[in-house]
Design a protein around this motif. Structure first.
Motif, PDB file in Angstrom:
ATOM      1  N   SER A   1       0.827  -1.198   0.000  1.00 25.16           N
ATOM      2  CA  SER A   1       0.000   0.000   0.000  1.00 25.16           C
ATOM      3  C   SER A   1       0.862   1.248   0.000  1.00 25.16           C
ATOM      4  O   SER A   1       2.065   1.203   0.217  1.00 25.16           O
ATOM      5  CB  SER A   1      -0.891   0.010   1.248  1.00 25.16           C
ATOM      6  OG  SER A   1      -0.104   0.205   2.403  1.00 25.16           O
TER       7      SER A   1
ATOM      8  N   ALA B   1      -8.433  -1.609  -7.460  1.00 24.84           N
ATOM      9  CA  ALA B   1      -7.816  -0.771  -6.426  1.00 24.84           C
ATOM     10  C   ALA B   1      -8.093   0.706  -6.662  1.00 24.84           C
ATOM     11  O   ALA B   1      -8.436   1.439  -5.722  1.00 24.84           O
ATOM     12  CB  ALA B   1      -6.314  -1.032  -6.381  1.00 24.84           C
TER      13      ALA B   1
ATOM     14  N   ARG C   1      -1.954   1.230  -4.633  1.00 20.69           N
ATOM     15  CA  ARG C   1      -1.445  -0.133  -4.426  1.00 20.69           C
ATOM     16  C   ARG C   1      -0.292  -0.417  -5.379  1.00 20.69           C
ATOM     17  O   ARG C   1      -0.341  -0.056  -6.550  1.00 20.69           O
ATOM     18  CB  ARG C   1      -2.551  -1.160  -4.643  1.00 20.69           C
ATOM     19  CG  ARG C   1      -2.123  -2.606  -4.331  1.00 20.69           C
ATOM     20  CD  ARG C   1      -3.315  -3.530  -4.303  1.00 20.69           C
ATOM     21  NE  ARG C   1      -4.295  -3.074  -3.300  1.00 20.69           N
ATOM     22  CZ  ARG C   1      -5.558  -3.490  -3.251  1.00 20.69           C
ATOM     23  NH1 ARG C   1      -5.996  -4.350  -4.145  1.00 20.69           N
ATOM     24  NH2 ARG C   1      -6.365  -3.040  -2.319  1.00 20.69           N
TER      25      ARG C   1
END
Length: 765
Positions: free
Chosen positions: A2, A418, A710
């Motif tokens: 992350s 994401a 991400r």
């Protein structure tokens, strides 16, 4: 991984050295203090200065060149033209061989083509002498429209067609229930390096020449120079100085070749530091491209067939056009599953400035087009644009339209999900009007009531390393002495972070904290060009293999002493320990009095050229990216402000978190310029504004907020450490996402890059 993980690692909470550490670059302090030595800073005893005379015409016949006045000027030591090139007069990378002259001879094929070069004892004298060369031209009509190049008289002995690739995949009769069409144009972007080209050439006692330049492909430059000078390659040496940023322009040897000729002619060191205008006129640019698309889909939005025609304007010489066209054709459908694809691609010569290597050549142009087509399909099907993309994304095991199976990790669905799920930036509803960041800048003319917010998506892909049978190989030597590791590899540090990565690899494998990377020159074996992430893969792979060989040399005596294999010993945190704890010593103690070294090569698996139907396993690896763009558009003035770019990227493995973040952010910012401002405009082939006033680069005020959502660490098993290059694919994807967001805000077509203000204006309220 992350964004928070990357931030934590970059802030120093991760490892302090080795793989996974945010190790700072060696040159940070010098560059910050302004003491870093670039080629433009170099000096030598008896130095002369060079200047180049360039054609003011894009197409002309040279009737005569009179250098008399220039030669007679006080302080002038040499004036050279095409007649003074002793060896091969051509260089470059045409499909039929080198096709670009050192100096124009007989005919000028583009604005800014070199005609003559001068060496003098002062830079002003050199410039005045170059201007004093009298050239008589017969001006010819330039061919500037690539569509007209097919029927025009040949502009070059090799003809106007550089390459044609027809790609046939599946059933030509297949059709879909929903069909959308579009025509798209991509402009001419310039690499626009922070530091313009500069170099120093010094004659050698053996009759050769030595260059000190910021080259990113020193061995190729050495070989080109040797051929043009009629010398053996061993008598030409290239020493790489500090590279002031490089985005492929450092691979263009056009400015270097006259410099060495002047040094050989005068017997003196000669320096050339080009003006910004010469920089724009002298190096290659991104291919302007015309694209026509037709997409077929079923009623659920699944792609059935893609038809496309792609025309690349290669400019006056071939350079990278063949490779760029292959990428454009191969990736014309994007990272989507397309059962049937029929693509025709052409690259042609014109009298426009030459096109060459610029990040994502070929892939960027088609990404803007196929993503525009996906937006059209979504609108026609009344589907969310991100949902339409999600229904078609590519995955590992799928087959590209070239017939190549995707064997590397391809987490496209995960990337798209994401960015779809990422929080949106806040709307400025409660912010006082005078504090709004309006399109057009803080003092811009925008009215908040005319601002529309748009959200758009881009999903892109690029290939890693060279392609179509090119032999990728790099060589590295790793030495350890007195507890210090040294890496010798001709992979040039051009800002991509290779030197830092090489230090981390040796730290990781050998447990030696103090590691230096030696300067690069052509006395070392070739490591190839610094493009397409090859040094992250091939050169880092060579360093890894050499370091592992040294590791074996280090551990073998200890393993023999304790009657075990080296595989039962590990190195961590500067200590060598055995699996059972019997052996425990430091790396420094084990190295005492020893000098260990090893040389290794890395060569990825071979590829093959595309065949007559555009089929073949042409690529070693692929990398993917998804970007969500949020923009504010003033629909009265057409001004666009990129509020935020949310990005998720396929990285294989994060080797240096801080560098990964910086490279992605810089790539996205470059994409903003390509989407909104950067366009090297020409008028009948002549560059209109070859300066940074006319060529609008994005500044810090234009840089958007970046939400690094991400980093997908799905390791590529055939890549060293499983890592992929990270800097090119965001450049390719961001312009498409920004254009998509402008469409969402305005409802306008937006079929050009850069986006013209009138394309974002909405009439009628």
């Amino acid at each position: 991984m992350s964004f928070d993980t990357v931030t934590a690692a970059a802030d120093g909470t991760g490892p302090l050295h080795g793989i996974g550490a945010s190790l700072p670059r060696d040159d940070v302090d010098a560059k910050t203090a302004g003491t870093f030595a670039y080629a433009a800073d170099l000096w030598a005893e008896g130095l002369l200065w060079a200047a180049v005379l360039r054609s003011p015409h894009p197409h002309a016949r040279i009737l005569s060149v009179d250098t008399t006045h220039a030669r007679e000027m006080p302080g002038v030591h040499a004036v050279i033209t095409a007649e003074d090139v002793p060896g091969e007069a051509l260089h470059g990378r045409g499909p039929a061989g080198p096709d670009r002259p050192v100096f124009a001879s007989g005919v000028v094929r583009h604005h800014g083509e070199p005609i003559a070069a001068v060496a003098a004892d002062h830079p002003d004298t050199a410039r005045m002498a170059a201007a004093a060369v009298i050239v008589e031209y017969e001006i010819l009509d330039p061919v500037t429209d690539p569509e007209l190049a097919f029927e025009a008289e040949p502009l070059h002995p090799d003809g106007n067609l550089i390459r044609h690739i027809p790609l046939h995949h599946g059933d030509p009769e297949a059709t879909g229930e929903i069909v959308v069409e579009g025509t798209y144009r991509i402009g001419r972007q310039d690499p626009a390096p922070v530091g313009a080209e500069a170099g120093l050439a010094v004659p050698r006692p053996d009759g050769g020449v030595e260059f000190y330049v910021g080259s990113t492909d020193p061995h190729a430059h050495r070989d080109a120079a040797a051929a043009c000078y009629g010398l053996e390659p061993e008598r030409v040496r290239v020493v790489v100085t500090g590279v002031p940023g490089a985005d492929a322009d450092r691979e263009d040897p056009a400015f270097l070749l006259p410099l060495g000729l002047l040094a050989l002619r005068t017997g003196c060191p000669v320096k050339l530091a080009v003006s910004r205008e010469d920089s724009f006129l002298g190096h290659t640019h991104r291919h302007p491209t015309l694209l026509r698309y037709r997409h077929h889909a079923d009623a659920q939005g699944r792609l059935v067939k893609v038809e496309a025609q792609i025309l690349l304007d290669g400019g006056a010489y071939a350079e990278a056009s063949a490779e760029a066209l292959a990428a454009a054709v191969a990736f014309a459908c994007g990272p989507y599953v397309v059962p049937h694809a029929f693509v025709e691609g052409w690259a042609v010569r014109t009298n426009n400035p030459p096109s060459g290597y610029v990040r994502g050549e070929g892939a960027l142009q088609v990404c803007a087009a196929y993503e525009a087509q996906m937006d059209k399909l979504a609108r026609k099907l009344d589907l969310d644009p991100a949902e339409l993309r999600a229904r078609n994304v590519l995955a590992t095991g799928d087959v590209l339209p070239t017939g190549q199976t995707v064997t590397c990790p391809a987490p496209v669905a995960e990337l798209l999900a994401a960015v779809r799920e990422a929080p949106m930036p806040e709307l400025p509803k409660d912010t006082p009007v005078e504090e709004w960041l309006l399109p057009g800048g803080p003092e811009g003319p925008g009215d908040p009531s005319a601002v529309r917010r748009g959200v758009g998506y881009g999903v892109g892909m690029v290939h890693l390393l060279a392609a179509e049978g090119s032999d990728e190989v790099s060589t590295a030597t790793v030495k350890v002495k007195d507890g210090v590791g040294t890496v010798l590899c001709a992979a040039v540090e051009s800002g991509q972070g290779f030197a830092t990565l090489a230090r981390q690899i040796v730290q990781e494998i050998l447990g030696v904290e103090d590691v230096v990377v030696a300067p690069v020159d052509t006395d070392q074996p070739s490591a190839g060009a610094g493009s397409r992430g090859r040094h992250t893969w091939v050169s880092a792979g060579a360093v890894e293999r050499a370091a592992k060989m040294v590791r074996t040399q280090l551990l073998q005596p200890l393993a023999h002493q304790f009657g075990m294999s080296t595989e039962l010993l590990q190195i961590a945190e500067g200590k060598i320990t055995s699996y059972d704890g019997v052996l425990s010593t430091t790396v420094v103690e084990a190295l005492a009095g020893k000098e260990l070294w090893a040389t290794a090569q890395c060569r990825p698996h071979p590829t093959e050229p595309l065949d007559a139907n555009g089929q073949g396993d042409a690529y070693v690896g692929l990398v993917f990216c998804a970007v969500r763009a949020v923009v504010d558009v003033d629909v009265e003035t057409g001004a666009v402000r990129v509020v935020e770019l949310a990005v998720a990227q396929d990285v294989g493995r994060v080797l240096n978190p801080a560098q990964v973040r910086a490279r992605i952010e810089s790539g996205l910012t470059q994409g903003v310029g390509i989407a909104l401002t950067e366009n090297l405009r020409t008028q009948r082939g002549a560059v209109r504004h070859p300066d940074l006033g006319g060529y609008a680069l994005p500044t810090a005020l234009d840089a958007p907020d970046v939400r690094l959502v991400r980093l997908v660490e799905e390791r590529d098993v055939v890549a060293p450490f499983g890592a992929k290059s990270v800097s090119t694919v965001p450049v390719v994807t961001a312009p498409a996402a920004i254009a998509s967001a402008v469409r969402a805000a305005t409802g306008r077509l937006v079929n050009r890059l850069p986006i013209r203000p009138q394309a974002a204006v909405v009439t009628g309220g």
